[in-house]
Design a protein around this motif. Structure first.
Motif, PDB file in Angstrom:
ATOM      1  N   GLY A 106       0.812  -1.215   0.000  1.00 33.86           N
ATOM      2  CA  GLY A 106       0.000   0.000   0.000  1.00 33.86           C
ATOM      3  C   GLY A 106       0.842   1.260   0.000  1.00 33.86           C
ATOM      4  N   GLU A 107       1.906   1.285   0.797  1.00 34.33           N
ATOM      5  CA  GLU A 107       2.759   2.482   0.865  1.00 34.33           C
ATOM      6  C   GLU A 107       3.493   2.707  -0.454  1.00 34.33           C
ATOM      7  OE1 GLU A 107       5.334   2.398   4.285  1.00 34.33           O
ATOM      8  OE2 GLU A 107       3.923   3.681   5.353  1.00 34.33           O
ATOM      9  N   ILE A 108       4.015   1.632  -1.040  1.00 34.00           N
ATOM     10  CA  ILE A 108       4.740   1.775  -2.308  1.00 34.00           C
ATOM     11  C   ILE A 108       3.792   2.245  -3.412  1.00 34.00           C
ATOM     12  CG2 ILE A 108       5.970   0.509  -4.108  1.00 34.00           C
ATOM     13  CD1 ILE A 108       7.185  -1.224  -1.914  1.00 34.00           C
ATOM     14  N   ALA A 156       1.369  11.902   2.859  1.00 31.93           N
ATOM     15  CA  ALA A 156       2.308  11.133   3.673  1.00 31.93           C
ATOM     16  C   ALA A 156       1.783  10.956   5.100  1.00 31.93           C
ATOM     17  CB  ALA A 156       3.669  11.827   3.696  1.00 31.93           C
ATOM     18  N   THR A 157       1.124  11.993   5.629  1.00 32.10           N
ATOM     19  CA  THR A 157       0.584  11.909   6.996  1.00 32.10           C
ATOM     20  C   THR A 157      -0.511  10.859   7.088  1.00 32.10           C
ATOM     21  OG1 THR A 157       1.062  14.260   7.375  1.00 32.10           O
ATOM     22  CG2 THR A 157      -0.504  13.194   8.866  1.00 32.10           C
ATOM     23  N   VAL A 158      -1.397  10.836   6.094  1.00 36.02           N
ATOM     24  CA  VAL A 158      -2.490   9.847   6.087  1.00 36.02           C
ATOM     25  C   VAL A 158      -1.935   8.432   6.087  1.00 36.02           C
ATOM     26  CG1 VAL A 158      -4.407   8.908   4.753  1.00 36.02           C
ATOM     27  CG2 VAL A 158      -4.145  11.392   4.971  1.00 36.02           C
ATOM     28  N   ILE A 159      -0.984   8.175   5.208  1.00 36.05           N
ATOM     29  CA  ILE A 159      -0.397   6.826   5.114  1.00 36.05           C
ATOM     30  C   ILE A 159       0.351   6.477   6.389  1.00 36.05           C
ATOM     31  CG2 ILE A 159       1.185   5.354   3.828  1.00 36.05           C
ATOM     32  CD1 ILE A 159      -1.375   6.038   2.357  1.00 36.05           C
ATOM     33  N   ALA A 160       1.052   7.462   6.972  1.00 34.02           N
ATOM     34  CA  ALA A 160       1.794   7.205   8.211  1.00 34.02           C
ATOM     35  C   ALA A 160       0.852   6.838   9.351  1.00 34.02           C
ATOM     36  CB  ALA A 160       2.626   8.434   8.589  1.00 34.02           C
ATOM     37  N   VAL A 161      -0.312   7.496   9.413  1.00 35.23           N
ATOM     38  CA  VAL A 161      -1.307   7.175  10.451  1.00 35.23           C
ATOM     39  C   VAL A 161      -1.840   5.756  10.259  1.00 35.23           C
ATOM     40  CG1 VAL A 161      -3.606   7.723  11.314  1.00 35.23           C
ATOM     41  CG2 VAL A 161      -1.969   9.560  10.874  1.00 35.23           C
ATOM     42  N   ALA A 191       6.528   1.184  14.470  1.00 33.41           N
ATOM     43  CA  ALA A 191       5.597   2.087  15.154  1.00 33.41           C
ATOM     44  C   ALA A 191       6.304   3.373  15.558  1.00 33.41           C
ATOM     45  CB  ALA A 191       5.006   1.394  16.386  1.00 33.41           C
ATOM     46  N   LEU A 192       7.533   3.246  16.058  1.00 36.50           N
ATOM     47  CA  LEU A 192       8.304   4.420  16.459  1.00 36.50           C
ATOM     48  C   LEU A 192       8.550   5.346  15.281  1.00 36.50           C
ATOM     49  CD1 LEU A 192      10.069   5.994  18.520  1.00 36.50           C
ATOM     50  CD2 LEU A 192      11.989   4.573  17.772  1.00 36.50           C
ATOM     51  N   THR A 193       8.983   4.772  14.158  1.00 38.11           N
ATOM     52  CA  THR A 193       9.247   5.608  12.976  1.00 38.11           C
ATOM     53  C   THR A 193       7.959   6.265  12.481  1.00 38.11           C
ATOM     54  OG1 THR A 193       9.043   3.642  11.550  1.00 38.11           O
ATOM     55  CG2 THR A 193      11.262   4.284  12.230  1.00 38.11           C
ATOM     56  N   SER A 194       6.823   5.545  12.623  1.00 43.94           N
ATOM     57  CA  SER A 194       5.539   6.127  12.210  1.00 43.94           C
ATOM     58  C   SER A 194       5.166   7.315  13.091  1.00 43.94           C
ATOM     59  CB  SER A 194       4.427   5.070  12.270  1.00 43.94           C
ATOM     60  OG  SER A 194       4.641   4.049  11.327  1.00 43.94           O
ATOM     61  N   VAL A 195       5.335   7.174  14.412  1.00 40.15           N
ATOM     62  CA  VAL A 195       5.024   8.263  15.340  1.00 40.15           C
ATOM     63  C   VAL A 195       5.913   9.470  15.067  1.00 40.15           C
ATOM     64  CG1 VAL A 195       5.119   8.982  17.764  1.00 40.15           C
ATOM     65  CG2 VAL A 195       4.138   6.769  17.160  1.00 40.15           C
ATOM     66  N   LEU A 196       7.214   9.215  14.916  1.00 37.70           N
ATOM     67  CA  LEU A 196       8.144  10.308  14.643  1.00 37.70           C
ATOM     68  C   LEU A 196       7.837  10.959  13.292  1.00 37.70           C
ATOM     69  CD1 LEU A 196      11.522   8.749  15.889  1.00 37.70           C
ATOM     70  CD2 LEU A 196      10.048  10.391  17.067  1.00 37.70           C
ATOM     71  N   ALA A 197       7.465  10.128  12.309  1.00 42.22           N
ATOM     72  CA  ALA A 197       7.139  10.665  10.985  1.00 42.22           C
ATOM     73  C   ALA A 197       5.901  11.554  11.037  1.00 42.22           C
ATOM     74  CB  ALA A 197       6.922   9.512   9.999  1.00 42.22           C
ATOM     75  N   ILE A 198       4.880  11.107  11.792  1.00 44.55           N
ATOM     76  CA  ILE A 198       3.644  11.900  11.918  1.00 44.55           C
ATOM     77  C   ILE A 198       3.952  13.250  12.569  1.00 44.55           C
ATOM     78  CG2 ILE A 198       1.416  12.038  13.103  1.00 44.55           C
ATOM     79  CD1 ILE A 198       1.250   8.967  12.765  1.00 44.55           C
ATOM     80  N   ALA A 199       4.744  13.225  13.651  1.00 37.99           N
ATOM     81  CA  ALA A 199       5.113  14.474  14.330  1.00 37.99           C
ATOM     82  C   ALA A 199       5.882  15.395  13.390  1.00 37.99           C
ATOM     83  CB  ALA A 199       5.946  14.171  15.571  1.00 37.99           C
ATOM     84  N   ALA A 200       6.812  14.805  12.635  1.00 36.09           N
ATOM     85  CA  ALA A 200       7.625  15.609  11.722  1.00 36.09           C
ATOM     86  C   ALA A 200       6.791  16.164  10.573  1.00 36.09           C
ATOM     87  CB  ALA A 200       8.768  14.752  11.172  1.00 36.09           C
TER      88      ALA A 200
END
Length: 314
Positions: free
Chosen positions: A41-43, A132-137, A197-206
């Motif tokens: 899905g992400e790709i 990117a935010t939608v997919i990260a969530v 999960a960590l990278t997703s949380v950090l990505a959403i914040a960023a």
């Protein structure tokens, strides 16, 4: 008792897979499927939205899917070859081997994230913040479900023992007892999910910081923070699984054995080997001068972690 019956009574299996082996295998397989679906899905979203961030995270997730796949295959291989005579102490360490491989993958992922983040910190590139935010969530949701599927727990089992007398001056006792488990294969899969999960949380914040505050630098900065945390997890997992693969002694268990054997003052341990043979299962070889074998076996029987015990008396 007939000869065949006596042989059957003395013969025992060397299967140390852990009480929840099959359950953990099913959980890991479900997580592999979830991760693979999210990766695709992400790709696909990255191609549709022309987002390098999504493509990068998709391929990053592919490495986790591969590592989780190794964990799933390890469970299958260990179960399939559990009764094989090729392995002296069974296939209980296959999970630790897979865990060590996963730790290496985690370390490579951490280096890759750190490198890419450093490049983007020096040379910022445009990011499709909204998509990117939608997919990260969504990715974070998948990680949470996967973490719940894997979970963490300790098992308790049953106790049974077998006694072998091989010689007049070298008596052996083999005792089996299921104690607490530590499945490094499941633990490695769990670390991969938590790392995602960590990278997703950090990505959403960023991404939110970049979209609403214009802090484009926050994305690569968060990437570096995530890389450091993942690297620490990788080193911890590599240390623990490497110790099992190299038959490192359990100092606490060794100390308890010495205390129980030598405490009464009528026996001396001349040689002692303690090593792990599977989740929650240890083997021990104890050479003793002084007390008889039956006494030593009785003193060591309460130690739940020892599943395969050999006692030598002189």
């Amino acid at each position: 008792m007939s000869l065949d019956s006596e042989i059957d009574a003395l013969t025992h299996r060397h299967v140390y897979l852990g009480a929840r082996h099959d359950e953990n295998a099913r959980r890991t397989l479900w997580v592999v499927l979830l991760t693979a679906v999210m990766m695709v899905g992400e790709i696909a979203a990255g191609i549709v939205f022309n987002s390098m961030a999504l493509l990068a995270d998709g391929f990053h997730m592919a490495t986790h899917a591969g590592a989780l796949g190794i964990a799933a295959l390890a469970y299958r291989y260990a179960k399939r070859h559990a009764e094989s005579g090729r392995y002296t102490f069974g296939t209980g360490k296959v999970g630790d081997l897979a865990g060590f491989a996963s730790a290496l993958v985690l370390g490579i992922v951490a280096l890759g994230i750190a490198w890419e983040s450093a490049i983007r910190l020096v040379n910022p590139s445009p990011v499709a913040f909204g998509e990117a935010t939608v997919i990260a969530v969504i990715g974070l949701g998948v990680n949470i479900v996967s973490a719940l599927l894997l979970g963490h727990g300790h098992e308790h089992g049953h106790d049974h023992s077998h006694h072998h007398d091989h010689a007049e001056d070298h008596d052996h006792d083999h005792a089996h007892d299921h104690g607490h488990e530590k499945d490094n294969n499941l633990r490695s899969a769990y670390f991969h999910v938590i790392a995602d999960a960590l990278t997703s949380v950090l990505a959403i914040a960023a991404l939110l910081g970049g979209r609403y505050l214009g802090w484009v630098w926050l994305d690569p900065a968060m990437g570096i923070v995530g890389a450091i945390v993942i690297a620490v997890w990788s080193a911890t997992l590599m240390r623990d699984t490497g110790a099992v693969l190299l038959d490192a002694t359990d100092t606490a268990l060794e100390s308890e054995i010495r205390s129980r054997v030598e405490g009464p003052g009528d026996a001396t341990i001349t040689d002692l080997h303690v090593w792990r043979v599977g989740p929650g299962a240890h083997a021990a070889i104890v050479s003793v001068v002084g007390a008889p074998r039956s006494t030593i076996c009785q003193r060591l029987r309460p130690i739940r972690e020892i599943e395969h015990l050999t006692v030598e008396t002189r």
